[in-house]
Every structure is written in C-alpha cells, then in structure tokens.
Design a protein around this motif. Structure first.
Motif, PDB file in Angstrom:
ATOM      1  N   ASN A 207      73.085-118.023 -56.087  1.00  0.00           N
ATOM      2  CA  ASN A 207      74.013-119.076 -56.565  1.00  0.00           C
ATOM      3  C   ASN A 207      73.235-120.679 -56.601  1.00  0.00           C
ATOM      4  O   ASN A 207      73.755-121.349 -55.071  1.00  0.00           O
ATOM      5  CB  ASN A 207      75.059-119.240 -55.810  1.00  0.00           C
ATOM      6  CG  ASN A 207      74.838-119.163 -53.642  1.00  0.00           C
ATOM      7  OD1 ASN A 207      73.328-118.837 -53.876  1.00  0.00           O
ATOM      8  ND2 ASN A 207      75.291-119.090 -52.963  1.00  0.00           N
ATOM      9  N   CYS A 208      72.150-121.067 -57.179  1.00  0.00           N
ATOM     10  CA  CYS A 208      71.422-122.300 -57.025  1.00  0.00           C
ATOM     11  C   CYS A 208      70.947-122.058 -58.385  1.00  0.00           C
ATOM     12  O   CYS A 208      71.117-120.923 -58.727  1.00  0.00           O
ATOM     13  CB  CYS A 208      70.323-121.685 -56.076  1.00  0.00           C
ATOM     14  SG  CYS A 208      69.088-120.381 -56.521  1.00  0.00           S
ATOM     15  N   THR A 209      70.251-122.829 -58.957  1.00  0.00           N
ATOM     16  CA  THR A 209      69.240-123.275 -60.090  1.00  0.00           C
ATOM     17  C   THR A 209      67.738-122.353 -59.791  1.00  0.00           C
ATOM     18  O   THR A 209      67.555-122.541 -59.154  1.00  0.00           O
ATOM     19  CB  THR A 209      69.025-124.845 -60.097  1.00  0.00           C
ATOM     20  OG1 THR A 209      70.321-125.600 -60.938  1.00  0.00           O
ATOM     21  CG2 THR A 209      68.265-124.556 -61.807  1.00  0.00           C
ATOM     22  N   TYR A 210      67.807-121.685 -60.593  1.00  0.00           N
ATOM     23  CA  TYR A 210      65.974-121.390 -61.323  1.00  0.00           C
ATOM     24  C   TYR A 210      65.259-122.397 -61.386  1.00  0.00           C
ATOM     25  O   TYR A 210      65.431-122.924 -62.512  1.00  0.00           O
ATOM     26  CB  TYR A 210      66.333-120.220 -61.586  1.00  0.00           C
ATOM     27  CG  TYR A 210      66.923-119.148 -61.503  1.00  0.00           C
ATOM     28  CD1 TYR A 210      68.502-119.263 -60.804  1.00  0.00           C
ATOM     29  CD2 TYR A 210      66.173-117.386 -61.787  1.00  0.00           C
ATOM     30  CE1 TYR A 210      69.199-118.090 -60.245  1.00  0.00           C
ATOM     31  CE2 TYR A 210      67.031-116.632 -60.871  1.00  0.00           C
ATOM     32  CZ  TYR A 210      68.490-116.722 -60.173  1.00  0.00           C
ATOM     33  OH  TYR A 210      68.940-115.947 -59.701  1.00  0.00           O
ATOM     34  N   ASN A 211      64.469-122.833 -60.480  1.00  0.00           N
ATOM     35  CA  ASN A 211      63.201-123.743 -61.471  1.00  0.00           C
ATOM     36  C   ASN A 211      61.928-123.474 -61.086  1.00  0.00           C
ATOM     37  O   ASN A 211      61.574-122.059 -60.244  1.00  0.00           O
ATOM     38  CB  ASN A 211      63.068-124.702 -59.615  1.00  0.00           C
ATOM     39  CG  ASN A 211      63.880-125.358 -59.444  1.00  0.00           C
ATOM     40  OD1 ASN A 211      65.517-126.013 -60.444  1.00  0.00           O
ATOM     41  ND2 ASN A 211      64.408-126.651 -57.611  1.00  0.00           N
ATOM     42  N   PHE A 212      61.411-124.196 -61.904  1.00  0.00           N
ATOM     43  CA  PHE A 212      60.156-123.731 -62.196  1.00  0.00           C
ATOM     44  C   PHE A 212      58.922-122.942 -60.903  1.00  0.00           C
ATOM     45  O   PHE A 212      57.791-122.665 -61.077  1.00  0.00           O
ATOM     46  CB  PHE A 212      59.476-124.369 -63.113  1.00  0.00           C
ATOM     47  CG  PHE A 212      59.825-124.277 -64.582  1.00  0.00           C
ATOM     48  CD1 PHE A 212      60.302-122.981 -65.169  1.00  0.00           C
ATOM     49  CD2 PHE A 212      59.798-124.876 -65.601  1.00  0.00           C
ATOM     50  CE1 PHE A 212      60.106-122.845 -66.905  1.00  0.00           C
ATOM     51  CE2 PHE A 212      60.137-125.164 -66.641  1.00  0.00           C
ATOM     52  CZ  PHE A 212      60.457-124.599 -67.034  1.00  0.00           C
TER      53      PHE A 212
END
Lengths: 707, 707
Positions: free
Chosen positions: A316-321
């Motif tokens: 439940n989070c944005t997968y960042n690079f």
C-alpha cells in the motif's frame, strides 16, 4: 467436489490414455505351438487396470506423506538420507516391493548457507549503525518451522561476498527492467531489489551486473502470490494457503541443469571436473531472497521517481525507483543496504534410489516413472506429494508382482531423484551415465513431481489443459530435451482463473509441511489419489499395451500448428531476404504423409496374421520418433537442450524454438550473419522433420523426396 | 596361385564370418500354429551361400569393369551420369535387379581446373622468360589417356592464384619438415616442392603457409611408389604396373569429409550453406601436383645445402634444400618457379544411386553395402573394381529375389556413392540426411572400394591382416565415425614386404584404366571374384543369420589391448599429476564382464524355447554396441568423428585416440589446462565404455557400479 486436472504432456507422441490402437488376434495355437505364443500377443488387461485403480488408497498416500515429511530433507542432508532409507525399505519390501531396488550415487556440486555465519541483510547508516536487519529465518507457526534443520532462506550458487550500496527497485530484474531503470538512476554501486517472476532466478543478478549493480535482493510480491493478502493475523497461513509475511522462496540460482562441474559427464567420484570459475549461468554478484514483510519496509521507504504502473505491486505505497536509496523523509535516508553472504560450495554425494520391475516379454523396453526426493525444507508438496503418489503406485503394482498375479510386458524403472532442487541434478546425471541404453530402450518417461498444486479455488467442473514440455521445470527435462524420450508431466491443480498465485504459495518456504498440505492443498488426499490412479493407468498402458499408446498423428498436428504460426510470423519477411520456407513446408507435409501411412499399418486387419516382430517394428517407430528430432549441435548456448521441436525458447512464440529465437535475434540486430542463422535453423528443422518422417517408412523414402 | 587377403575390419563388433553363434530350434508348429513361426526362427542357409559363391563369375566382373571404365567419370561429369545410368539399369533389371533402385541427389561444393585456362607451372627467368613448362597432361600410351575428358592433374580445393618465388625442397611437407628447412632457408616468398606421403595432401600447404611460403608443388617420388624405377622405355607402365614419369596423383586437398558448405546438414538444393571463406582444412595457398619427370628436373637443379639423408629420394642427384632457388651452375639459376592456378569452385548436383531389397522378417533392420562410383579419370581400380564386384553380387542376389527363391531376413541397402574423391561427399550427405533411421536400424556397413590393389608381387601363401578403421580413407568413415555403425572395409592386396609402393602406382592417374587393371592388377579377374565371394558371403550372413555374426568378445579384447598400451604409456606420469586411470580400468573390466554375460545368454540352450523377441533383444545389443561409443562433443576439432574408440589420432599410438592425442599435446605444451584435457578424455572414455557395458544388461547395472 470438482477437480481440475492439468496434464502437461510432452508434445511428442502424445499418450492416448484409455484408447488402444489396434487389436491383435494372432491365430490360436494348438498343442504343438510354442508356449510363448500367447504371451507375446497379449494386450493390456482392462480388468487389471480396474483392479489397480480400486486399490489405490488415499489414506496410504497421506501416511506416505506424513513419513516423508517428518524432517527437512534438503539434498545430501541427514534428512535426505532418511528418505533414501524409506524408499529402499519400501521398494525392497518382500510383500509389496519391486524386483529390485538400489542406490546410485553422484558427487555433485552444491551451494549452502553457512550455519555458523548466517547470511545477513541490513540497512546501515552512513556511520555504520545497523538500522534494520532482515529476518534470518521464517516465523514459526507450527513446530516444523522451528526445526534446527530448516535451512535459512538463500540463493543457491550466489557467491559469498560483502557488498553495500544504495537500494533501487528493479521490478522483475528483466533486461528491459534494468535498461528502463538505468535511464533515471545511475546503477553503479547499487543494490537492486527485485520481485520473483518475469525472469529466471539467476537472470535477475546476471542482468544486473553489467550496469554495475553490486548485490541483488529477491522477494515475492503479495500481488503475485497472495492475491494481495498480507496479514498473518487472519489472512495468510496458518489461516489459509497464502504465504505468511516472513515466507521466503528458496531456490537454485542457475540456468543450466545437471551438475555444474561435470557437463555431459555423470558426476562420479573421479570424473573430470571443470574449474568452478568456468561455470556460467549463476549470479556474478551476491544475491539473497527475503520475505515480503521485509521487502515492504525497504520498498516503501525508497526515494526517487515513482516506478511505472506495471512495476507496482501489492504494497500500500508507491513503488519508487530509489533515489538511488531511501527518501529524505525515511529514517533510512542516506543509508545503504548491506549484504553479507556466506554461502559456500561443496561437492557432496547425492543419491538416486532406483527401482526395477523386469518385463516379461520385452525386458529391453523401459517405461520410466520418476520424481525427485529432495526438498528445500520439509517439502510436503514439492516434492513429497509426488513421492507419496509414486510409493502408492509401487505398493499396488509391487504386491501384484510379488504375488505373481502380474508382470508387465515391458520393464518399468522407477527413479527417486536426488538434488533436483539444485538443478535437476540426480535425473540429469542419470541420463548422462546411461545415455546409450536409455536412448535405445525407453518407451516414455512419466514425471509426477508436485502431484497436487491446490484445490480450494475451483469452480469449473473438470478443466483439462495440455501443454508442451518446453522448459526445464522438473526432472522430465533431461529425458525430454537431452535424450529425446517422449515425456509426460502430470499434476492436479487449481483453476488459474480464480487466483493470481503463480504457484501454490508455500512453494520453497518453511511452510510447505504436512499440516499445510493436508489442510489447504488436499484435505482427504483424494486429489493425490486421482493423480495416482491416472499416472498408474498411463504407466500400465505403456508397459502392457501390445501397440504403444503413443499417437503420432498428434505429433503431425503439433508440427502443422508450429508451421502455420511460423509462416504467419516470418514468411513474408524471410522471402524478402531470399530465405525460403518451402523446404520446411515440404518437410511437414512429408511427415504428415508418413504418419498417415503408419496409421494405416497400425489399423490394418492383416496385422492379426503378422509376426511379433512386426508389432515390435511398429512400436519401435513410435518409441523412437522423438529421438529423431535430436540435434546435439543445434543449440550450442542452451545446455542439455537437443530437441529441435521442444527446446526452450526466449522469443515467446508458439512455434519452432530455434527458428523463433534466431528470428527475434536477427530482427533486433539486423546483421546478415544473424539472418544466416535463421536460414541455418530452417535447414536444421527441415532435415530433422524429414529425418523423422523417414523413420516411419521401411526404406527411408518419404513422399517429398521421391518427386 | 597364392593370394593375399587383407580384410580391414572395424574394431567394432567384429564380423565372425563363417561362424554362427547359437542355433535355434523353436518347437515345431502344428497345423494350428501361425504360418510365420517357421520364418522368424529360420537361420542362414549354408547351401544358399554355396550357391551364391558358385554363381559369382569372374568374366561378369571383367565385363562390368569394361563398361564402367569406357570413359572418364569424374563426379558430376557426363561420364559420371553414364555410370549412374548403368547402375540404375542394372538394379532395375526385371530379371536380375533389386526390389527397387533410385537416385538421391545432393548439391555439393566441388573444385575443378578450368578447361579453357589450364593450370600452368613454369620456371621463369628474372627477365620473365619461360625456361621450362611443366607438362600439362599425362603422356598417352593407350587411347584412354587422350580422351579430352581426362581432367588435367590438379589439387582440388587449392585456391586459384598466380604466385612465383624461389623454389625450396620441403620433403613431405610435415610441420617438422618446414621447421627444419626454416633453420637454413628464409621461406618467405618461396615455392615449396614436396613429396606425397607423411602428411595429408592439404596439410602440405597448410603447414607451409605460416612460414610465408606462397605456393606448393607435390609429386610422387619414384622411391615411394616405383621401387625406384623411372624409365618408360622399359620399366614403367605400359611395361609394368609402375607409374610412368608423367603420371600425377590427383586428389582432394581437404581434411574434413562431406560437403564443405553444409556441415552436419544434407546438401539439398535449398539447404543453408556457410560462406566459402569459412571453410577450414583446405590449402590457403596455390597448390599443384606434378609428375616426377618434371620434379626430377626441378629438384636436381636446386641449390643450397644438401637435405638430410631421410629426405633423399629416388632421383640420381642430391636433394638440396634450395638456395632458396636453383644452383648457380643451373640454367635455371636466379629463376623463379611460377604457379598459375585457375581452379574454380562450383555447387553441382551429384548423385548417389540407391538399391533396396526388402527384408522378409525384419525389414526394419538394414545391412548396408556400398562403394563410390566417381573416379578421377577412368578409375578402373579406384573405384570401379569395387563397383564391378558390387554389380556381380547384386546380379546373383537380384536373380534369386526376382525368381522368388530367396529373400533376406533383413533388408539390404546398396549405395553407389557420388563425389567420394572430393571427400566422401555422397556417403557423408546420405548419413546426415538419414541420421535417425540409419542409427536405429543399421546392422553393419560393408565397404568395397578398391577391390584388388594388386597381385604380381606375392609369394606368401595366404597373408591375413586385420586393422582398425580409424581413418577416413573411404566411404566407411561416415558410417563408422559419424553414425557408429559397425563397418568393414575389404580388399585384396599385394604383399607389402615385396614392394615399397604405398598403393598401386596408377592410383589417381590417367593410367588407372581397364588395360592397366586387366594386365597388371588382376588378369583373369579371379582376385575380384574372390572379393565378391567373400564380401557377398559376409553380406548374406549379416542379412540372414538368426543371431547376428558380430562378436562382442573381440570388442572387449580390443579395449583390453588399448588399455594395456595406455597404462604402459601414460599411467606413471598421470599418477604423478594426480590423474587416476583406475576408472578406465574398471570400465574395461566391467565391459568384459558384461560381454561374458551376454555370451552366456547367446550360448544358452534355453534360447531354443524363447520368443523371437528374445532373439531380437540379443541382436539389438550386438547391433547397437558401437553406437554406445559415440560422443558428439568429444572431438570438437575433428569433423565427423564421434566414436571415442575408433576416431583418428595424430599421436601414432595404438590406443584410445582422444587420450593419446590429449596426452601428446599436454606433454608437448606442459600446460595445466592441457593435462586437464587428458583427465577429461579419461572420463569421456570411462563413461562411454561403462555406458556400452550397461547396454549389454537388462537393467543397465554392470558389475563395477554395483560394488
């Protein structure tokens, strides 16, 4: 209850279970006719199959599983030896055993974590303070997980090493993933975290290294396995079949199958071994698998640009690079991820257990049935579900043999392979050692590894799916790809329209236990029973049928489908390059004609008056058909793959693998020498298919050649 | 008259002619027994062999030869097509032909001199005056040599080119010869003249090029072929069998066999072809063979130091190294030798002619009998002596088949191969095309190329000599080395203690004619008749015997001899390198034990009550034994050689070829990686021999493995 049966059948001469081709009534003998006359003309006995089916017992299978899964039995451990003893005892039992059973040992190159120096993965601050430590072992829910013999999760064949760097998220670790990531982030000196799926295990590290990545973490995303569920309070095992947050998929991180130090040679004690530094296909940089509980912590703290939508997963989070590294607001900011990997390699003796029932009429024809015995931990489903089924089949057949009520027409070989988890090693070494005899005599190989993948999610009444054995997912690979033996891989599985789990979720974790299997995979063991009945039925038919139940018309159909796809995909472009596909068309047409002729012979009523040698001739044509497609030089870069129709392919097209890969490569490079390789593979294919067609005639002449 | 018979027998399961192992008396059938019962139990009929022998006619063979040698029949020429028609007509004859006969065409890469621009070799002065021109064609003694279709002597696959330089004498063109010569003479820019013998044809040029040699001449020294005789006034043909002064041995200057553009693929019209520039094993510099009449002139005029004693030959002058170039007293002093070579390459259709007699009981078992059809010129001895014998065998057998008095138990395939002289091309392409069917079904291959080498010089009563087929001298090579089919090469030859001729002296010259053959090789053709009787006898026994006349105990003996030699030569040194030969010893011991067990089965009186499938099982073990020794990866640098026992070797030791070559290489280089290769070859051998032993058991278990 509704069950879904998926039998993955080698596209080879497909087993036509339950259908007998041709019936033979050789003239009844008088008193002066020899006594063997009746035996050689005998066909499969349907009442015997009925009897076999009725005696296959689900509770026996359950108890087999219980005894096989008492302790972890990773290859070459004391637990593995316990299972060797179980197999030998059962197959040497005077009342329900086989004619004989013995052990075959190989000295194989394995990779283990160091018990005294467990692998660690930590988050360390710029001042070298450890801010977070990845869980060393899975969380115990039943006593099984607390067994000291549960091996720490690790990536077998990952090199030992100590590396640290800023963390980046590289999706599935495919070449395209790193290339995409590299557009935004300088990957030199980073640690990449990747999800299982999309690329082979070791490929995730092999693809990373050229970018300067120094270490790789691998985890299972809850979206890919758990239908998004993550909580062990009420959602995951022991509440369901789903993987708990600390579950880790262990695995062998290598591409080639068989012992890595003895390519093409059986790994006997004094066999020549290559230098370990010459092994290819294993991670060049330290690599470690972790649970999604820890992966969640790491990924959700990552800085940098958001990764593309397709890269997002179940958290439940944005997968960042990754910045690279963690975001400024994270308590991990500016910290490195550090891998301390202590894996070591060792050459150790690993055992296959072999069992044998001698054939009565054609002892020099083998039907082979096998499964591996070694697991990563307790291995209730992988592989002990299959072994439990095999033991039940041998119990029922063995009893009949010992009682003298049955002996198969052809010999049956049972194989309980060792060290499959490290790369199909036991079966591969076996095929290398007995290459000649197995090539000449094997009628078919039946593999039942994971017998039951699951059942909870089914709604379809009966769901049949067939596929081709083009990969190397289990011990059928050395038989099918290296020896060209018609093979079948059989299992019971769940309806894949009802869940996104790419496999049963406890796969290769410490949760793959008897408790898990009996509660969530196959309560009552009737799924196992169905597999035992089906596999045993096929086995008996292969062993006893007068004419082998291998349908070569299905083979022609497969080639026609492959050809049609290849023409659609490639013909226009190839024509423009002056490369003709006509020889391939002629080859497939010729093959179909030869098959039709053979079918006429099989169905001929005259057969009734023919000799046993005529029946043998027909059977030899069916048995050896797959062998005709072998070319040991066709795929110099794919170890163990010699079958020009069923070899693995990376092009993702349902057609001839060498052609598809060569075409994809030429299209991407545009080089003349790569288009030459397309032409070369067309010739390899045409020759193999025409060569196979010629084996279906008496004088090797086929239709096309005679024009 | 006394004759010398040399049968070169593949060390494989050796044919035990005239000895039948095991007799079967399957219980006589009553009226109710099936009609095939008698047929499947039938053994070879000795009276039929008597009949065959008595019908083989020397005059028929003589007339076959006359008709086959009317015109030159180099591969793919009009003369070649005439012989195709002869074969087809004979094999399709309604009264004496075979069941069927047909043509198989391949598009093969050949090399020819240019009729319009003949190759020239000249001595040119510094002012470019031509001082001497080498004879373009051989001197005619009979009308045959004046036929315009007599091809100019040339080195097939030598590149075209125009080179000149000072002449040097390089003995046989071995690596050691050039290395020795290079100590005294700067070889850059020179032309080397070499003798036939000691090194392969193309090797003479391949070995030269690294020293900067720009062209190579090759001649036959009278000492090596003519027992020193040189004069056509009274010593050489037409006065004897010796080579006339202008005679030139033509030949194919390539190392690998089979079509050079289509390795491992049958050379069909649309088959993928490699680039000609990627061909290896052919001369890198212009090369031309010449007669000794011209060689005498060149060599005796050479300046420089005298060559070593071992390099001297039959000319009545001292063979000098060359200054480089001619001596100051010579009229050629300061002159160059100039080669103008106009050879061109062309892909042309070449035909095999195939004949077939269908077997009555085991049509899916093939006995193969073959010889090439193409010659360099008229080819009376090479190959038409063998073809004449083959036609007489097929005439006698064909008549019995057409009359319905005989049909073999197993099928017989006859092959009249094309383009052998260019590198066994027809037979090699055939084995590539039908690889699968031939591997599975071939009982044995019989090759009779040059049927009679000579008879004039015999005094020994009967001289028997057997050898192993380790080279690639004729069309047995693709069968034995590529397919692992038990092979035999048979001929009648002269007593080699009575002459130094390394082969019959008209070999590959324009003098190999009917006149030569009938006057000097086999007047009356009774030598041919003896070969036809012997070869036909073997053929019938292979086709008709109930148990195949292949003696696997001889195979064990050969392995034991090889082992014993290997132990003497290598064991001490290898022990000091920590490389054990124990696994190889165990393998050979195991093989012997397995052979002994099979022999007991074959001799068992119980066999009389066994089924035809038991007989088939025994025969399959014998037939497939050689196949078990194939390893397609063992010799990556030797095209077409896959048999680990009989492959060619350059080490000159009577032992396992891969081991011997690897050892010689390691001893010379001293590098650890080369000693590794010795160890590797020991493992390859041990595995192959144990693998072969396992094919002689029912369950693949052999003695050693069970300990």
């Amino acid at each position: 209850e509704n069950w879904v049966i998926i039998g993955v059948v080698c596209g080879a001469a497909v087993l036509t279970v339950g259908i007998l081709i041709g019936h033979f009534g050789i003239a009844k003998s008088g008193t002066s006719a020899p006594s063997w006359l009746k035996d050689v003309a005998k066909d499969v006995d349907e009442s015997l199959i009925e009897k076999f089916m009725s005696e296959v017992d689900n509770i026996q299978i359950q108890e087999n599983l219980r005894s096989l899964t008492k302790v972890p039995h990773m290859a070459t451990t004391a637990g593995d030896e316990e299972t060797v003893q179980i197999m030998l005892k059962r197959w040497q039992d005077p009342e329900t055993g086989l004619d004989k059973a013995w052990r075959e040992e190989y000295w194989v190159y394995l990779s283990f974590p160091d018990k005294n120096n467990p692998n660690t993965v930590t988050v360390v601050s710029p001042t070298n303070t450890v801010l977070h430590t990845i869980r060393e072992k899975e969380k115990p829910y039943t006593p099984d997980q607390s067994d000291p013999e549960v091996v720490q999760p690790y990536a077998a064949y990952s090199p030992a090493g100590h590396v640290k760097g800023k963390l980046v998220y590289a999706n599935q670790g495919k070449p395209s993933d790193y290339s995409e990531l590299n557009k935004t982030v300088d990957l030199r000196g980073t640690i990449a975290i990747t999800k299982y799926g999309g690329a082979g295990r070791s490929a995730k590290a092999i693809n990373a290294a050229p970018y300067g990545v120094v270490g790789v973490l691998v985890y299972t995303d809850p979206l890919d396995m758990n239908d998004g569920l993550m909580s062990d309070a009420n959602e995951t095992y022991p509440h369901s079949w789903y993987m708990p947050p600390s579950g880790v998929e262990r695995g062998s991180y290598n591409i080639d199958f068989g012992d890595l130090l003895t390519p093409h040679l059986a790994a006997k004690e004094e066999t020549y071994r290559i230098n370990a530094t010459d092994i290819t296909g294993i991670p060049p940089i330290p690599t470690q698998p972790i649970g999604f509980e820890d992966a969640y912590r790491l990924i959700c703290e990552l800085g940098g640009e958001p990764a593309p939508d397709a890269w997002q997963g179940g958290f439940n989070c944005t997968y960042n690079f990754g910045g690279p590294g963690f975001k400024p607001t994270s308590s991990f900011t500016n910290s490195d991820v550090k891998l301390d990997i202590y894996n070591y390699e060792e050459v150790k003796p690993s055992s296959n257990v072999m069992g044998f029932i001698r054939g009565s009429v054609e002892p020099d024809r083998y039907v082979i049935y096998g499964n591996h015995r070694d697991s990563w931990v307790h291995g209730a489903i992988d592989p002990s579900s299959g072994t439990s089924v095999m033991l039940e089949i041998t119990r029922v057949l063995g009893k009949m043999v010992k009682q003298g009520t049955w002996r198969p027409r052809r010999s049956i070989i049972f194989g309980s392979w060792g060290a499959e988890e490290f790369g199909l090693i036991g079966s591969a070494e076996y095929t290398e050692q007995y290459f000649a005899a197995l090539s000449e005599r094997s009628v078919a190989y039946i593999n039942v590894d994971i017998a039951v993948f699951g059942k909870k999610l089914h709604t379809a009444p009966v769901h049949q799916k067939m596929g081709y054995l083009t990969g190397a997912g289990s011990d059928y690979a050395p038989f099918s790809h290296y020896l060209g033996i018609t093979s079948m891989d059989m299992s019971y599985t769940y309806d894949k329209t009802k869940t996104n789990a790419r496999i049963y979720p406890a796969y290769h974790t410490a949760y793959d236990t008897f408790d898990y299997a009996s509660k969530y995979i196959d309560p009552g063991f009737v799924g196992h029973q169905a597999v035992a009945r089906t596999a045993g039925n096929v086995l008996i038919r292969l062993a006893d049928s007068l004419i082998l139940p291998l349908n070569c018309a299905d083979y022609a159909e497969s080639l026609e489908e492959y050809l049609s796809t290849a023409l659609n995909l490639y013909e226009q472009k190839l024509k423009s390059m002056n490369i003709s596909m006509e020889p391939l068309k002629h080859a497939v047409t010729s093959f179909r004609a030869a098959v039709s002729n053979l079918e006429k012979v099989i169905q001929s009523p005259d057969l009734a008056n023919e000799t046993p040698l005529k029946v043998r001739w027909i059977n030899d044509q069916l048995m050896l058909l797959d062998r005709a497609f072998l070319d040991p030089l066709a795929f110099p870069d794919k170890y163990g793959f010699r079958h020009v129709i069923w070899a693995s392919s990376s092009a993702g097209k349902q057609t001839f693998p060498g052609l598809a890969d060569a075409y994809a490569n030429a299209e991407s490079s545009g080089q003349a020498s790569d288009w030459d390789k397309v032409h070369y593979h067309l010739s390899v294919l045409s020759q193999a298919i025409l060569g196979a067609a010629s084996t279906l005639t008496d004088d090797m002449q086929t239709q096309t050649w005679r024009k």
